[in-house]
Design a protein around this motif. Structure first.
Motif, PDB file in Angstrom:
ATOM      1  N   ASN A  55     -44.097 -29.855  38.733  1.00 29.15           N
ATOM      2  CA  ASN A  55     -42.717 -29.451  38.936  1.00 29.15           C
ATOM      3  C   ASN A  55     -41.793 -30.653  38.742  1.00 29.15           C
ATOM      4  OD1 ASN A  55     -40.565 -27.829  39.520  1.00 29.15           O
ATOM      5  ND2 ASN A  55     -40.836 -27.933  41.729  1.00 29.15           N
ATOM      6  N   ILE A  56     -41.732 -31.168  37.513  1.00 27.51           N
ATOM      7  CA  ILE A  56     -40.908 -32.332  37.197  1.00 27.51           C
ATOM      8  C   ILE A  56     -39.706 -31.845  36.386  1.00 27.51           C
ATOM      9  CG2 ILE A  56     -40.794 -34.532  35.974  1.00 27.51           C
ATOM     10  CD1 ILE A  56     -43.786 -34.849  36.537  1.00 27.51           C
ATOM     11  N   PRO A  57     -38.507 -32.012  36.924  1.00 27.77           N
ATOM     12  CA  PRO A  57     -37.314 -31.566  36.196  1.00 27.77           C
ATOM     13  C   PRO A  57     -37.039 -32.428  34.961  1.00 27.77           C
ATOM     14  CG  PRO A  57     -36.700 -32.578  38.286  1.00 27.77           C
ATOM     15  CD  PRO A  57     -38.196 -32.556  38.233  1.00 27.77           C
ATOM     16  N   ILE A  58     -36.510 -31.769  33.929  1.00 27.75           N
ATOM     17  CA  ILE A  58     -36.165 -32.443  32.685  1.00 27.75           C
ATOM     18  C   ILE A  58     -34.677 -32.248  32.425  1.00 27.75           C
ATOM     19  CG2 ILE A  58     -36.522 -32.529  30.193  1.00 27.75           C
ATOM     20  CD1 ILE A  58     -39.308 -31.384  30.660  1.00 27.75           C
ATOM     21  N   THR A  59     -34.008 -33.340  32.083  1.00 35.47           N
ATOM     22  CA  THR A  59     -32.609 -33.306  31.674  1.00 35.47           C
ATOM     23  C   THR A  59     -32.554 -33.786  30.233  1.00 35.47           C
ATOM     24  OG1 THR A  59     -31.918 -33.858  33.919  1.00 35.47           O
ATOM     25  CG2 THR A  59     -30.298 -34.192  32.178  1.00 35.47           C
ATOM     26  N   PHE A  60     -31.687 -33.187  29.448  1.00 36.30           N
ATOM     27  CA  PHE A  60     -31.565 -33.599  28.053  1.00 36.30           C
ATOM     28  C   PHE A  60     -30.289 -34.414  27.858  1.00 36.30           C
ATOM     29  CE2 PHE A  60     -34.455 -30.053  27.956  1.00 36.30           C
ATOM     30  CZ  PHE A  60     -35.443 -30.525  27.113  1.00 36.30           C
ATOM     31  N   PHE A  61     -30.410 -35.488  27.085  1.00 37.15           N
ATOM     32  CA  PHE A  61     -29.302 -36.398  26.796  1.00 37.15           C
ATOM     33  C   PHE A  61     -28.885 -36.180  25.349  1.00 37.15           C
ATOM     34  CE2 PHE A  61     -27.024 -40.436  27.134  1.00 37.15           C
ATOM     35  CZ  PHE A  61     -26.693 -40.447  28.475  1.00 37.15           C
ATOM     36  N   SER A  62     -27.656 -36.456  25.009  1.00 38.32           N
ATOM     37  CA  SER A  62     -27.092 -36.107  23.699  1.00 38.32           C
ATOM     38  C   SER A  62     -27.862 -36.680  22.503  1.00 38.32           C
ATOM     39  CB  SER A  62     -25.629 -36.526  23.618  1.00 38.32           C
ATOM     40  OG  SER A  62     -25.500 -37.919  23.825  1.00 38.32           O
ATOM     41  N   SER A  63     -28.303 -37.935  22.567  1.00 42.70           N
ATOM     42  CA  SER A  63     -29.031 -38.520  21.439  1.00 42.70           C
ATOM     43  C   SER A  63     -29.852 -39.715  21.910  1.00 42.70           C
ATOM     44  CB  SER A  63     -28.056 -38.991  20.352  1.00 42.70           C
ATOM     45  OG  SER A  63     -27.322 -40.113  20.799  1.00 42.70           O
ATOM     46  N   GLN A  64     -30.773 -40.140  21.059  1.00 44.74           N
ATOM     47  CA  GLN A  64     -31.605 -41.301  21.369  1.00 44.74           C
ATOM     48  C   GLN A  64     -30.756 -42.565  21.481  1.00 44.74           C
ATOM     49  OE1 GLN A  64     -35.339 -41.637  19.056  1.00 44.74           O
ATOM     50  NE2 GLN A  64     -34.806 -39.619  18.236  1.00 44.74           N
ATOM     51  N   ARG A  65     -29.785 -42.706  20.601  1.00 45.37           N
ATOM     52  CA  ARG A  65     -28.903 -43.877  20.626  1.00 45.37           C
ATOM     53  C   ARG A  65     -28.114 -43.908  21.930  1.00 45.37           C
ATOM     54  NH1 ARG A  65     -27.131 -47.545  17.405  1.00 45.37           N
ATOM     55  NH2 ARG A  65     -27.836 -46.624  15.479  1.00 45.37           N
ATOM     56  N   LEU A  67     -28.825 -42.454  24.786  1.00 42.04           N
ATOM     57  CA  LEU A  67     -29.722 -42.676  25.920  1.00 42.04           C
ATOM     58  C   LEU A  67     -30.094 -44.156  26.019  1.00 42.04           C
ATOM     59  CD1 LEU A  67     -31.281 -41.526  28.298  1.00 42.04           C
ATOM     60  CD2 LEU A  67     -33.114 -40.884  26.709  1.00 42.04           C
ATOM     61  N   GLY A  68     -30.364 -44.788  24.893  1.00 41.18           N
ATOM     62  CA  GLY A  68     -30.661 -46.227  24.888  1.00 41.18           C
ATOM     63  C   GLY A  68     -29.496 -47.038  25.427  1.00 41.18           C
ATOM     64  N   GLU A  69     -28.295 -46.713  24.972  1.00 40.89           N
ATOM     65  CA  GLU A  69     -27.103 -47.417  25.461  1.00 40.89           C
ATOM     66  C   GLU A  69     -26.912 -47.178  26.955  1.00 40.89           C
ATOM     67  OE1 GLU A  69     -23.824 -46.123  23.057  1.00 40.89           O
ATOM     68  OE2 GLU A  69     -24.604 -47.120  21.262  1.00 40.89           O
ATOM     69  N   TYR A  70     -27.167 -45.959  27.401  1.00 43.40           N
ATOM     70  CA  TYR A  70     -26.970 -45.598  28.809  1.00 43.40           C
ATOM     71  C   TYR A  70     -27.855 -46.421  29.739  1.00 43.40           C
ATOM     72  CZ  TYR A  70     -26.372 -42.831  32.994  1.00 43.40           C
ATOM     73  OH  TYR A  70     -26.103 -42.437  34.276  1.00 43.40           O
ATOM     74  N   VAL A  71     -29.088 -46.677  29.308  1.00 47.19           N
ATOM     75  CA  VAL A  71     -29.999 -47.462  30.146  1.00 47.19           C
ATOM     76  C   VAL A  71     -29.910 -48.956  29.862  1.00 47.19           C
ATOM     77  CG1 VAL A  71     -31.605 -45.568  30.573  1.00 47.19           C
ATOM     78  CG2 VAL A  71     -31.998 -47.079  28.633  1.00 47.19           C
ATOM     79  N   GLY A  72     -29.000 -49.340  28.977  1.00 49.07           N
ATOM     80  CA  GLY A  72     -28.718 -50.749  28.772  1.00 49.07           C
ATOM     81  C   GLY A  72     -29.612 -51.479  27.795  1.00 49.07           C
ATOM     82  N   ILE A  73     -30.179 -50.744  26.833  1.00 50.97           N
ATOM     83  CA  ILE A  73     -30.981 -51.411  25.803  1.00 50.97           C
ATOM     84  C   ILE A  73     -30.291 -51.235  24.454  1.00 50.97           C
ATOM     85  CG2 ILE A  73     -33.158 -51.229  27.058  1.00 50.97           C
ATOM     86  CD1 ILE A  73     -33.891 -48.830  25.329  1.00 50.97           C
ATOM     87  N   ASN A  74     -30.585 -52.120  23.523  1.00 47.42           N
ATOM     88  CA  ASN A  74     -29.914 -52.099  22.221  1.00 47.42           C
ATOM     89  C   ASN A  74     -30.696 -51.356  21.155  1.00 47.42           C
ATOM     90  OD1 ASN A  74     -27.676 -53.579  23.116  1.00 47.42           O
ATOM     91  ND2 ASN A  74     -28.788 -55.492  22.859  1.00 47.42           N
ATOM     92  N   VAL A  75     -31.594 -50.485  21.569  1.00 48.99           N
ATOM     93  CA  VAL A  75     -32.362 -49.664  20.635  1.00 48.99           C
ATOM     94  C   VAL A  75     -32.345 -48.218  21.132  1.00 48.99           C
ATOM     95  CG1 VAL A  75     -33.879 -51.522  19.861  1.00 48.99           C
ATOM     96  CG2 VAL A  75     -34.529 -50.170  21.834  1.00 48.99           C
ATOM     97  N   ASN A  76     -32.765 -47.318  20.278  1.00 52.56           N
ATOM     98  CA  ASN A  76     -32.830 -45.915  20.668  1.00 52.56           C
ATOM     99  C   ASN A  76     -33.884 -45.704  21.748  1.00 52.56           C
ATOM    100  OD1 ASN A  76     -30.999 -45.538  18.630  1.00 52.56           O
ATOM    101  ND2 ASN A  76     -32.421 -44.548  17.237  1.00 52.56           N
ATOM    102  N   ALA A  77     -33.639 -44.737  22.618  1.00 53.09           N
ATOM    103  CA  ALA A  77     -34.613 -44.389  23.659  1.00 53.09           C
ATOM    104  C   ALA A  77     -34.952 -42.916  23.532  1.00 53.09           C
ATOM    105  CB  ALA A  77     -34.038 -44.674  25.043  1.00 53.09           C
ATOM    106  N   THR A  78     -36.224 -42.627  23.403  1.00 55.29           N
ATOM    107  CA  THR A  78     -36.694 -41.257  23.288  1.00 55.29           C
ATOM    108  C   THR A  78     -36.697 -40.560  24.631  1.00 55.29           C
ATOM    109  OG1 THR A  78     -38.102 -41.931  21.464  1.00 55.29           O
ATOM    110  CG2 THR A  78     -38.647 -39.856  22.530  1.00 55.29           C
TER     111      THR A  78
END
Length: 86
Positions: A55-65, A67-78
């Motif tokens: 029972n692990i909830p999943i949220t979808f983010f607009s794009s890999q780019r 999501l990467g920016e949101y978590v503070g990295i300079n590459v795409n995040a899957t």
């Protein structure tokens, strides 16, 4: 993503990427997953099959780019896994 989830996300520990997510899933440390909408489904097969009966909830983010920016990295995040605070 709701403000509540963003606030909670900022307070939690997390891992980024498929390999790291699989590691923490196997240790039952994941409370929630954030997946980029533009990820090819075949890349997520192992993750999705692993959480199929959990029972692990999943949220979808607009794009890999984004999501990467949101978590503070300079590459795409899957995928990002939010972790228990153990």
């Amino acid at each position: 993503m709701s403000n509540e989830k963003v606030a909670r996300f900022n307070k939690q520990h997390y891992v980024v990427g498929l390999k790291e997510t699989l590691k923490v899933l196997k240790r039952d440390q994941v409370t929630s997953l954030i997946i980029a909408k533009d990820v090819e489904v075949h890349l997520l097969t192992r993750v999705l099959s692993y959480i199929n009966h959990k029972n692990i909830p999943i949220t979808f983010f607009s794009s890999q780019r984004a999501l990467g920016e949101y978590v503070g990295i300079n590459v795409n995040a899957t995928i990002v896994a939010l972790l228990n605070e153990n």
